[in-house]
Design a protein around this motif. Sequence first.
Motif: not given
Length: 356
Positions: A30, A53, A203-207, A308, A316, A318, A348
């Motif tokens: 991302i 990711l 870092y996490h990225d929850s989509i 983002t 997303h 973050l 993540r």
Amino acid sequence: MNETWIKEAYQAGLPEDFHGGVKWQSPSNIALVKYWGKKGVQLPQNPSVSFTLSQCRTETAIFYEKSDRFGLHFRFDGREQPAFQKKISDFLLAQAAFFPFIQQLDFHITSHNTFPHSSGIASSASSMSALVLCLLDIERMAKGESEIDLKKASYFSRLASGSACRSLFPKMALWGACKAVPGSSDEYAVSLQDRIAPVFQTYHDSILLVSDAQKAVSSRAGHALMETNPYASTRYAVANDNTLALLEALRTGDLAAFMHIVESEAMQLHALMMCSDPSFVLMKPNTLKIIEALKEFRSETDIPVCFTLDAGPNVHLLYPDADAEIVERFIMDELERYCVGGQWIADRVGEGASRC
Ligand code: PMV
């Protein structure tokens, strides 16, 4: 470009019994500073920076055997996919000048995404980088070398699908020449792993899947619209400044600066599409509801969670691992209702591409 692999393709004929199998997985990524606008042969108008990711990946296996001509048999999730088969075939044949052995092999390719095909998650970054890694692995075996060159893999992934060049590297990558990072280039991405504060490694990225519809505008068409966008030159200057400022925030662990730049980049990407001709609005009402709810949550809690957007309506989120429990509770209680079928992907930052 001075690399020997650009100047001297491996020309030797393959042994008659040359055959075997390779398998690679490569993740999606991302962008935080966005690549939107290109020049020349898949070169970016400005540098971009991304998180690699871990959950959203493509796994690709190639079985190959010597043949008197190029052949391709492609299956995605066990089924033939003519559109994707053509994209791969065009790409492989276009690279035959660099990899002449392509003309002497019969390829049997099977590919699988670990994320839902209809989720609106860009799969070309993960799928094309996994394909390129398989190709380089075949070349490595033909040459009897011990390892493949990630810079070379990034270069050819870029030719296949621009942002794919950033997917290979652990944690974070920078694509595009930038004076703050020696060795950075418009032609391939470089790792930022050693230039980021420890918090960013967690870092996490929850989509949040706001829509599962196909993209309203392909990225190829989107990049082309930048050629006539009246704000293009300002955008490229701002993206350069944002890259430098983001690199500094990543180095120092400045979360406030990080969030400010990342959200501004997401909004600029969508603003550029809104003022293109023809124009596109890729956000949906639920995209805005999520952004509003997030801002309220952040001002109430002071949790450093930001958003983002890619070139679509999905959001997303973050945030650092230290805040994962409270942010995930907030997603389940307040945001799932805006997601199609309540779906979101708990991704993540990951380790990049690897053999599998
Ligand atoms: O790599 P492409 O041509 O699919 O373009 C990617 C464009 C964005 O996803 C919107 C931004 C980026 O840098 O990944």
